[in-house]
Design an enzyme around this catalytic site. Sequence first.
Site, mmCIF file in Angstrom:
data_model
loop_
_atom_site.group_PDB
_atom_site.id
_atom_site.type_symbol
_atom_site.label_atom_id
_atom_site.label_comp_id
_atom_site.label_asym_id
_atom_site.label_seq_id
_atom_site.Cartn_x
_atom_site.Cartn_y
_atom_site.Cartn_z
ATOM 1 N N CYS A 12 -7.262 2.271 12.381
ATOM 2 C CA CYS A 12 -6.814 1.257 13.322
ATOM 3 C C CYS A 12 -7.406 -0.086 12.900
ATOM 4 O O CYS A 12 -8.594 -0.168 12.594
ATOM 5 C CB CYS A 12 -7.294 1.648 14.722
ATOM 6 S SG CYS A 12 -7.000 0.355 15.942
ATOM 7 N N TYR A 36 0.827 -1.215 0.000
ATOM 8 C CA TYR A 36 0.000 0.000 0.000
ATOM 9 C C TYR A 36 0.856 1.259 0.000
ATOM 10 O O TYR A 36 0.489 2.275 -0.605
ATOM 11 C CB TYR A 36 -1.015 -0.009 1.154
ATOM 12 C CG TYR A 36 -2.245 -0.793 0.774
ATOM 13 C CD1 TYR A 36 -3.222 -0.223 -0.034
ATOM 14 C CD2 TYR A 36 -2.392 -2.128 1.146
ATOM 15 C CE1 TYR A 36 -4.323 -0.939 -0.439
ATOM 16 C CE2 TYR A 36 -3.506 -2.861 0.746
ATOM 17 C CZ TYR A 36 -4.466 -2.253 -0.047
ATOM 18 O OH TYR A 36 -5.551 -2.970 -0.462
ATOM 19 N N THR A 51 -14.114 -0.904 -15.666
ATOM 20 C CA THR A 51 -14.220 -1.915 -14.610
ATOM 21 C C THR A 51 -14.490 -3.281 -15.229
ATOM 22 O O THR A 51 -15.217 -3.391 -16.218
ATOM 23 C CB THR A 51 -15.317 -1.568 -13.571
ATOM 24 O OG1 THR A 51 -15.430 -2.652 -12.639
ATOM 25 C CG2 THR A 51 -16.667 -1.284 -14.201
ATOM 26 N N HIS A 72 -15.166 1.682 -1.998
ATOM 27 C CA HIS A 72 -14.090 0.871 -1.420
ATOM 28 C C HIS A 72 -13.099 1.664 -0.568
ATOM 29 O O HIS A 72 -11.999 1.187 -0.305
ATOM 30 C CB HIS A 72 -13.338 0.122 -2.542
ATOM 31 C CG HIS A 72 -14.183 -0.923 -3.226
ATOM 32 N ND1 HIS A 72 -13.869 -1.451 -4.459
ATOM 33 C CD2 HIS A 72 -15.322 -1.523 -2.828
ATOM 34 C CE1 HIS A 72 -14.796 -2.337 -4.788
ATOM 35 N NE2 HIS A 72 -15.690 -2.402 -3.829
ATOM 36 N N ASN A 107 -14.648 0.566 -22.194
ATOM 37 C CA ASN A 107 -13.607 -0.348 -21.722
ATOM 38 C C ASN A 107 -12.659 -0.633 -22.876
ATOM 39 O O ASN A 107 -13.086 -0.697 -24.027
ATOM 40 C CB ASN A 107 -14.260 -1.653 -21.226
ATOM 41 C CG ASN A 107 -13.356 -2.427 -20.294
ATOM 42 O OD1 ASN A 107 -12.258 -2.829 -20.673
ATOM 43 N ND2 ASN A 107 -13.800 -2.619 -19.060
#
Length: 248
Positions: A126, A66, A187, A118, A212
């Site tokens: 946390c 990340y 997507t 998302h 797409n």
Amino acid sequence: MFDEALIRRLRAARHIAALTGAGISAESGLPTFREPQTGLWARYRPEDLATPEAFARDPELVWRWYEWRRSLVAAAEPNAAHHALVRIETLVPRFTLVTQNVDGLHERAGSRSVIELHGRIQRTKCSRDGRLVEAWDDDGAVPPRCPSCGAALRPDVVWFGEALPPGVLERAADAASECDVLFVIGTSGVVYPAAGLVPLARRAGAAVVVINTAAPDAPPGPDEWHLTGPAAKLLPALVEQVWPDEGR
Ligand code: OAD
């Protein structure tokens, strides 16, 4: 250049919604999830890292992945497709943008009300109680520790198998069932519940416009258009043809 029936449908629309995925940010230099990976992390599959199980097994690996993705997002700029959606928002009475992306590029481009299904990669929370954390001591721990309870910190994103943030799916479903046209941009449409918004819109009578780079598996049904190519090229061209010189 684009189908006249599609142009008419868009001009008549009172409420347009858009569902976006990783492909809309591809031309900003951000890797998608299900296409061949390049760069530092090419030997890992994103689907194997973006899970609570992966984080439990190897939190350092997942945090570092990340960290790398955050650095790409920080260096990226919104592209012409993000900007075209901002323009549509100014041209129709109602516009709802629903994104699966965690990169924040829609907001950076200027889109006003973005429903982020998302989460957001730049936010940290946390891992024990989910509370957002803005600052922590950098004592070298990877992942860093929560300043209140000492648990590992994690990105504020939704991983496979986790619930979506409260309320967002309801708002997205309302938009899908109330819109006249739903854009489905960049997507693969395989991750639920986001993917379920498309049949929902269709059942409610919306036209569906897929943009797409991958060609469709099946010919488009009635009231459905598939525009094959990069979103940053096709979407601005479509907007220009539907609303020439308006909203500038
Ligand atoms: P995917 O990587 O599954 O799909 C990206 C799609 O974008 C593919 O269908 C590509 O063909 C298309 N594409 C690539 N470049 C494009 C371009 N320049 N213009 C238009 N289309 C292009 O990404 P998502 O569908 O966003 O979830 O993945 C859905 C979710 O799965 C993500 O939000 C993430 C992921 O795991 C979580 O992390 C919960």
